[in-house]
Design a protein around this motif. Structure first.
Motif, PDB file in Angstrom:
ATOM      1  N   VAL A 171       4.757   4.171 -14.134  1.00  0.00           N
ATOM      2  CA  VAL A 171       5.107   5.437 -12.735  1.00  0.00           C
ATOM      3  C   VAL A 171       6.728   5.272 -12.197  1.00  0.00           C
ATOM      4  CG1 VAL A 171       4.278   6.284 -10.636  1.00  0.00           C
ATOM      5  CG2 VAL A 171       2.536   5.265 -12.350  1.00  0.00           C
ATOM      6  N   LEU A 172       6.909   3.901 -11.969  1.00  0.00           N
ATOM      7  CA  LEU A 172       8.111   4.011 -11.223  1.00  0.00           C
ATOM      8  C   LEU A 172       9.248   4.200 -12.569  1.00  0.00           C
ATOM      9  CD1 LEU A 172      10.198   2.659  -9.014  1.00  0.00           C
ATOM     10  CD2 LEU A 172       9.717   0.458 -10.197  1.00  0.00           C
ATOM     11  N   PHE A 173       9.150   3.743 -13.729  1.00  0.00           N
ATOM     12  CA  PHE A 173      10.233   4.215 -14.662  1.00  0.00           C
ATOM     13  C   PHE A 173      10.192   5.249 -15.227  1.00  0.00           C
ATOM     14  CE2 PHE A 173      11.047  -0.396 -13.449  1.00  0.00           C
ATOM     15  CZ  PHE A 173      12.436  -0.390 -13.496  1.00  0.00           C
ATOM     16  N   ARG A 174       9.092   5.913 -15.323  1.00  0.00           N
ATOM     17  CA  ARG A 174       9.116   7.268 -15.927  1.00  0.00           C
ATOM     18  C   ARG A 174       9.698   8.274 -15.147  1.00  0.00           C
ATOM     19  NH1 ARG A 174       5.417   8.792 -20.359  1.00  0.00           N
ATOM     20  NH2 ARG A 174       6.527   7.465 -21.982  1.00  0.00           N
ATOM     21  N   HIS A 175       9.365   8.240 -13.801  1.00  0.00           N
ATOM     22  CA  HIS A 175       9.721   9.459 -13.052  1.00  0.00           C
ATOM     23  C   HIS A 175      11.002   9.470 -12.544  1.00  0.00           C
ATOM     24  CE1 HIS A 175       5.598  11.324 -13.827  1.00  0.00           C
ATOM     25  NE2 HIS A 175       5.231  10.059 -13.655  1.00  0.00           N
ATOM     26  N   ARG A 176      11.362   8.312 -11.488  1.00  0.00           N
ATOM     27  CA  ARG A 176      12.830   8.684 -11.017  1.00  0.00           C
ATOM     28  C   ARG A 176      13.460   7.471 -11.389  1.00  0.00           C
ATOM     29  NH1 ARG A 176      10.453   8.880  -4.994  1.00  0.00           N
ATOM     30  NH2 ARG A 176       9.017   7.301  -5.656  1.00  0.00           N
ATOM     31  N   ALA A 177      13.253   6.024 -10.945  1.00  0.00           N
ATOM     32  CA  ALA A 177      14.120   5.137 -10.809  1.00  0.00           C
ATOM     33  C   ALA A 177      14.915   5.167 -12.340  1.00  0.00           C
ATOM     34  CB  ALA A 177      13.471   4.006 -10.526  1.00  0.00           C
ATOM     35  N   LEU A 178      14.154   4.719 -13.263  1.00  0.00           N
ATOM     36  CA  LEU A 178      14.903   4.101 -14.613  1.00  0.00           C
ATOM     37  C   LEU A 178      16.003   5.315 -15.042  1.00  0.00           C
ATOM     38  CD1 LEU A 178      15.359   1.904 -16.199  1.00  0.00           C
ATOM     39  CD2 LEU A 178      13.680   3.109 -17.747  1.00  0.00           C
TER      40      LEU A 178
ATOM     41  N   VAL B 208       0.921  -1.168   0.131  1.00  0.00           N
ATOM     42  CA  VAL B 208       0.052   0.074  -0.022  1.00  0.00           C
ATOM     43  C   VAL B 208       0.933   1.420  -0.180  1.00  0.00           C
ATOM     44  CG1 VAL B 208      -1.646   1.090   1.418  1.00  0.00           C
ATOM     45  CG2 VAL B 208      -1.979  -1.014   1.126  1.00  0.00           C
ATOM     46  N   THR B 209       1.789   1.260   0.940  1.00  0.00           N
ATOM     47  CA  THR B 209       2.706   2.476   0.904  1.00  0.00           C
ATOM     48  C   THR B 209       3.480   2.525  -0.239  1.00  0.00           C
ATOM     49  OG1 THR B 209       2.991   1.932   3.172  1.00  0.00           O
ATOM     50  CG2 THR B 209       4.215   3.623   2.464  1.00  0.00           C
ATOM     51  N   ALA B 210       3.951   1.483  -0.876  1.00  0.00           N
ATOM     52  CA  ALA B 210       4.962   1.547  -2.015  1.00  0.00           C
ATOM     53  C   ALA B 210       4.002   2.189  -3.347  1.00  0.00           C
ATOM     54  CB  ALA B 210       5.214   0.194  -2.506  1.00  0.00           C
ATOM     55  N   LEU B 211       2.712   1.562  -3.468  1.00  0.00           N
ATOM     56  CA  LEU B 211       2.125   2.154  -4.618  1.00  0.00           C
ATOM     57  C   LEU B 211       1.660   3.460  -4.498  1.00  0.00           C
ATOM     58  CD1 LEU B 211       0.191  -1.159  -5.744  1.00  0.00           C
ATOM     59  CD2 LEU B 211       2.193  -0.055  -6.597  1.00  0.00           C
ATOM     60  N   SER B 212       1.273   4.025  -3.129  1.00  0.00           N
ATOM     61  CA  SER B 212       0.733   5.260  -2.941  1.00  0.00           C
ATOM     62  C   SER B 212       1.731   6.300  -2.887  1.00  0.00           C
ATOM     63  CB  SER B 212      -0.219   5.224  -1.809  1.00  0.00           C
ATOM     64  OG  SER B 212       0.384   5.036  -0.526  1.00  0.00           O
ATOM     65  N   SER B 213       3.050   5.768  -2.907  1.00  0.00           N
ATOM     66  CA  SER B 213       4.109   6.958  -2.878  1.00  0.00           C
ATOM     67  C   SER B 213       4.981   6.987  -3.879  1.00  0.00           C
ATOM     68  CB  SER B 213       5.093   6.664  -1.422  1.00  0.00           C
ATOM     69  OG  SER B 213       5.453   5.558  -1.556  1.00  0.00           O
ATOM     70  N   LEU B 214       4.587   6.192  -5.024  1.00  0.00           N
ATOM     71  CA  LEU B 214       5.548   6.217  -6.062  1.00  0.00           C
ATOM     72  C   LEU B 214       5.600   7.575  -7.091  1.00  0.00           C
ATOM     73  CD1 LEU B 214       5.037   2.833  -8.126  1.00  0.00           C
ATOM     74  CD2 LEU B 214       7.142   3.596  -6.827  1.00  0.00           C
ATOM     75  N   ASP B 215       4.215   8.220  -7.053  1.00  0.00           N
ATOM     76  CA  ASP B 215       4.129   9.619  -7.452  1.00  0.00           C
ATOM     77  C   ASP B 215       3.589  10.423  -6.678  1.00  0.00           C
ATOM     78  OD1 ASP B 215       4.125  10.435 -10.623  1.00  0.00           O
ATOM     79  OD2 ASP B 215       2.862  11.462  -9.365  1.00  0.00           O
ATOM     80  N   GLU B 216       4.049  11.607  -6.826  1.00  0.00           N
ATOM     81  CA  GLU B 216       2.985  12.642  -5.712  1.00  0.00           C
ATOM     82  C   GLU B 216       1.861  13.159  -6.048  1.00  0.00           C
ATOM     83  OE1 GLU B 216       4.774  13.408  -2.871  1.00  0.00           O
ATOM     84  OE2 GLU B 216       6.221  12.108  -3.581  1.00  0.00           O
ATOM     85  N   ARG B 217       1.444  13.027  -7.376  1.00  0.00           N
ATOM     86  CA  ARG B 217       0.125  13.287  -7.771  1.00  0.00           C
ATOM     87  C   ARG B 217      -0.966  12.713  -7.103  1.00  0.00           C
ATOM     88  NH1 ARG B 217       1.518  12.890 -14.091  1.00  0.00           N
ATOM     89  NH2 ARG B 217       2.761  11.603 -13.221  1.00  0.00           N
ATOM     90  N   PRO B 218      -1.801  13.444  -6.279  1.00  0.00           N
ATOM     91  CA  PRO B 218      -2.930  12.796  -5.648  1.00  0.00           C
ATOM     92  C   PRO B 218      -3.823  11.820  -6.437  1.00  0.00           C
ATOM     93  CG  PRO B 218      -3.065  15.193  -5.818  1.00  0.00           C
ATOM     94  CD  PRO B 218      -2.123  15.032  -6.673  1.00  0.00           C
TER      95      PRO B 218
END
Ligand code: PHE
Length: 462
Positions: free
Chosen positions: A415-422, A80-90
């Motif tokens: 989400v994960l790969f677009r924004h930060r991680a990749l 739950v925390t992982a998926l809700s904190s991958l991106d800041e947009r509400p």
């Protein structure tokens, strides 16, 4: 001390890569491998199904497995925390949290019926032991399908699951998986060696392995194979995500960008491998049973499948074997109980990790409390076998798991790969550009995987 996710800095983790491998394989290898896969294969074109399954497992399930492992590894927290904190947009936070809770509910729902079936395995394991010890009445009680017996064995199994999860990630889950998985493999191999010497076994081997490709055009079959692959790899419900989050820090060493993809491939291969080997036991054993005059075909001429095989055909076969049958029976149902236990602990870990990380409850308290709630659902199912049981299985495994798997692929890819991680990782690690996995996987999981899963699901509604 807390980090950006509000977690304590000393979060639990597996002590070694081997420990992770045993835990993740333990989760994947379960009742599904032994009762689901072999009969499905034998009924659907034998060797041809094996090939189709392997292709599906690696085209669809493996990328989805990697999506979960990566999200877990990256965010080091529960689903739950992982998926809700991958991106800041509400909006994405809300969708993420909903998918997370969907996974938590599905994992709990799966555990509620899984613990009942595991209880059946436990009673078949205890039956011959009671007989050997001279408790004839107790043995009879284990052998008869009654509500009380189902309640008691389901309770004992659930208590074992809670006990292991309450002990923690390395002391409970990792330690027990690492102990039990080698035992499971050993029992499986010894049983195969024994069964293959019996009359009729070779015929079973032939049915299992000889390919009939004409059956593969059936689209329902592919959907079933996909469901089986998702269930078998424990996907969509956050199990692999949370196990990925417990990987020890050393693994992601910069020089080793392929460590996680390789580890995921090892889990997928071991799971498929054990499903395949289980078939070498189950199908030949069924044909040995047939040689003894036991019915192994349904009314439509198809090979019996599902729990009936494990609970009726095989015990009937063991009963014809005399003293050897007692030991074979103990070994076989011990194998089933172990397979179920290393899977059920991974299911319970999903809600427990969410509750311990989101509330002030200790792991012990939440393992017991959540386990008790799930057991209450099992009790409800036991009293409503005829009406609820099947529906819960279909809802959670056929629809919920692939849908959540789809959502997780989209999260990993977009989400994960677009924004930060990749972007960050790529900049830091030029060797990623050279790796086949990293060149293909991100696009694949973003576009192709979701399309394939949707196609399969749409097919099933027609
Ligand atoms: N993979 C397990 C099996 O094959 C079932 C499972 C599903 C485990 C979902 C955890 C989560 O039996």
């Amino acid at each position: 001390m807390t980090d950006s996710h509000g977690m304590t800095a000393s979060r639990a983790q597996f002590t070694s890569t081997f420990g992770f491998l045993m835990a993740a394989t333990g989760s994947a290898v379960g009742l599904g491998n032994v009762w689901g896969f072999p009969t499905q294969a034998a009924n659907n074109g034998g060797g041809a199904f094996l090939v189709a399954y392997l292709v599906l497992a690696f085209l669809l399930a493996y990328p989805a497995l990697m999506a979960e492992l990566m999200i877990g590894r990256h965010s080091k927290t529960n689903i739950v925390t992982a998926l809700s904190s991958l991106d800041e947009r509400p909006l994405l936070r809300v969708i993420g949290a909903s998918v997370g809770y969907g996974g938590l509910l599905t994992a709990s729902l799966i555990l509620s019926f899984y613990a009942i079936v595991a209880g059946w395995m436990l009673s078949k394991f205890l039956l011959p032991i009671a007989e050997l010890l001279g408790f004839a009445e107790l043995a009879l009680w284990f052998g008869e399908d009654s509500v009380t017996r189902n309640l008691v064995t389901c309770f004992v199994f659930s208590a074992l699951t809670m006990g292991i999860v309450a002990r923690g990630v390395s002391n409970g889950i990792e330690r027990w998986s690492a102990r039990l998985m080698p035992i499971l493999t050993f029992i499986l191999i010894v049983l195969i060696a024994y069964v293959l010497t019996l009359p009729g076994a070779l015929m079973g081997l032939q049915v299992y392995l000889s390919p009939d490709f004409s059956q593969l055009t059936d689209s329902g079959l592919l959907l079933d194979a996909m469901g089986q692959a998702f269930f078998s790899l424990s996907l969509g419900v956050g199990t692999m995500l949370v196990y990925g989050s417990y990987l020890h820090a050393g693994l992601a060493h910069k020089s080793n960008v392929n460590a996680l993809p390789r580890l995921g491939a090892a889990v997928a291969l071991l799971d498929c491998g054990i499903a395949f080997i289980a078939g070498l036991l189950i199908i030949p054993a069924m044909y040995v049973a047939q040689a003894q005059g036991i019915a192994i075909f349904g009314e439509g001429g198809e090979l019996l499948a599902g729990p009936g095989v494990v609970l009726q055909v095989l015990p009937a076969l063991f009963a014809t074997m005399g003293t050897a049958g007692i030991w074979v029976s103990i070994a076989f149902f011990m194998l089933m109980t172990i397979a179920a236990l290393t899977s059920s602990i991974s299911m319970l870990e999903v809600p427990v990790s969410v509750v311990t990380e989101k509330s002030r409850l200790s792991r012990r308290v939440s393992a017991v409390a959540i386990g008790a709630v799930i057991f209450a659902v099992s009790v409800l199912l036991i009293f409503n076998m005829g009406t609820l049981f099947e529906g819960v299985i279909i809802l959670s495994t056929r629809y919920s798991e692939p849908l959540l798997g789809l959502a997780l692929c989209l999260f990993a890819g977009w989400v994960l790969f677009r924004h930060r991680a990749l972007t960050k990782m790529c900049a830091e690690q030029p060797e990623m550009k050279k790796s086949l996995f990293w060149r293909i996987w991100p696009t694949y999981v973003r576009i192709i995987c979701p399309i394939l899963i949707v196609l399969m699901l749409v097919q099933s509604f027609r």
